[in-house]
Design an enzyme around this catalytic site. Structure first.
Site, PDB file in Angstrom:
ATOM      1  CD  GLU A 152     -27.056  36.973   3.385  1.00 22.79           C
ATOM      2  OE1 GLU A 152     -27.098  35.739   3.305  1.00 22.79           O
ATOM      3  OE2 GLU A 152     -26.009  37.623   3.259  1.00 22.79           O
TER       4      GLU A 152
HETATM    5  C1  LIG Z   1     -22.576  39.982   1.105  1.00 25.75           C
HETATM    6  N1  LIG Z   1     -23.198  38.949   1.853  1.00 25.75           N
HETATM    7  C2  LIG Z   1     -22.897  37.643   1.703  1.00 25.75           C
HETATM    8  O1  LIG Z   1     -22.045  37.254   0.915  1.00 25.75           O
HETATM    9  N2  LIG Z   1     -23.592  36.795   2.470  1.00 25.75           N
HETATM   10  C3  LIG Z   1     -23.427  35.410   2.466  1.00 25.75           C
HETATM   11  N3  LIG Z   1     -24.212  34.650   2.998  1.00 25.75           N
HETATM   12  N4  LIG Z   1     -22.311  34.921   1.832  1.00 25.75           N
HETATM   13  C4  LIG Z   1     -22.046  33.548   1.840  1.00 25.75           C
HETATM   14  C5  LIG Z   1     -20.872  33.107   2.443  1.00 25.75           C
HETATM   15  C6  LIG Z   1     -20.576  31.752   2.430  1.00 25.75           C
HETATM   16  C7  LIG Z   1     -21.406  30.827   1.827  1.00 25.75           C
HETATM   17  C8  LIG Z   1     -22.581  31.267   1.229  1.00 25.75           C
HETATM   18  C9  LIG Z   1     -22.907  32.621   1.230  1.00 25.75           C
END
Ligand SMILES: CNC(=O)NC(=N)Nc1ccccc1
Length: 314
Positions: A152
């Site tokens: 990410e």
């Molecule tokens: C599969 N990966 C994710 O879901 N990553 C992520 N950043 N999820 C997320 C969790 C809480 C609030 C915003 C994004």
């Protein structure tokens, strides 16, 4: 069609086998390897929230006492689940791959530490004296079915090289099939995984259609923005694996994602039906963030994950 869930970051999550005893999920991504090696020879680090016993391999941030995961993986595989180890995650904000040599090292480390156990290369009782001589086994003799890239931040360079190295290991191992998956955000091109998807072979792509307004699943339901499943099909058809399966990533409960992105099963059903019918060749199923949130989100006597499974199979 399959249901893929993330496991390992859930609040007060049960042990892995709780989810392997359920018929609802087919693919379980165990997250995360949340620290990446800084150079060849450096160890990655891991975090699986309340799992494991808090011990690390000496001098590293790599958890060494994940006995529940070690014990549960075999029964998960026996239940027909595909178990992937997820690299990155939402907290890996300062992680990156500095160069090609480190990318290859990271791939080798993951393969020898979490792939098929090979006593000539990896030690079940790894100690610092073995650094540089043998790899550790965080899940002991248990092995995963492949690796998920939930990159990410700071992506781009290195991931295609890492995945191609893992693929090289996969071709050498004929005893089973191994998989590579990725979890890009919905804007195209994905800044972190776009290069890897174009230049290395993914089996599954689960787009996080729940973090970015304008291309999210909620946009389709609310008639806003432009949910871009069609565009992601085009990305895949131009990628290193035009046959990769595309999953709709969704939050498994209201508080599992940022406000405004959660969809009820009733809202999800037409979205899934539309794209399952429109892209039968590429539609792979639904990915949920994440397993425990879905388990605790009980609607009309069924968990959210069960509702999603029913939508895929109705
Ligand atoms: C599969 N990966 C994710 O879901 N990553 C992520 N950043 N999820 C997320 C969790 C809480 C609030 C915003 C994004």
């Amino acid at each position: 069609n399959n249901v893929a869930v993330y496991y390992g970051q859930g609040a007060n999550q049960p042990r892995l086998k709780h989810f392997c005893e359920q018929t609802t999920s087919d693919i379980i991504n165990i997250g995360f390897i949340n620290k990446f090696p800084k150079h060849v020879g450096d160890f990655p680090g891991s975090n699986f929230a309340n799992q494991c016993d808090g011990a690390f391999f000496p001098g590293t941030e790599l958890l060494s006492g994940c006995h529940q995961i070690w014990q549960d993986i075999p029964s998960c595989k026996a239940a027909g689940k595909t178990i992937l180890l997820s690299i990155g995650g939402g907290t890996a904000t300062a992680q990156s791959i500095p160069d090609e040599a480190t990318a290859v090292w990271f791939a080798d480390f993951l393969w020898y530490s979490f792939g098929p156990y090979n006593s000539a290369i990896s030690s079940l009782g790894w100690t610092e004296e073995l650094a540089g001589l043998a790899f550790p086994r965080p899940f002991l003799t248990s092995s995963v079915d492949g690796f998920d890239f939930d990159i990410e931040y700071n992506g781009g360079v290195g991931y295609a090289a890492m995945i191609n190295r893992l693929r090289w290991h996969f071709t050498k191992s004929t005893e089973q099939t191994y998989y590579i998956s990725g979890a890009p955000q919905c804007p195209i091109p994905d800044a972190q995984l776009g290069d890897a998807i174009a230049n290395s072979h993914f089996d599954f792509i689960w787009v996080q259609w729940y973090n970015t307004g304008g291309c999210s699943a909620a946009d389709w339901v609310h008639g806003t923005g432009k949910f871009n499943f069609d565009d992601w099909v085009s990305v895949i058809e131009k990628s290193a694996n035009p046959n990769a399966k595309l999953f709709i990533g969704l939050p498994a409960s209201k508080d599992a994602a940022n406000a405004g992105f959660y969809l009820t099963p009733k809202e999800v059903k037409p979205l899934v039906k539309t794209y399952m019918d429109k892209h039968p060749k590429h539609f792979g199923g639904v990915m949920l963030w994440e397993a425990t949130a879905g388990d605790n989100n009980v609607i009309d006597g069924s968990t959210y994950t069960e509702h999603i499974k029913d939508i895929l199979y109705d």
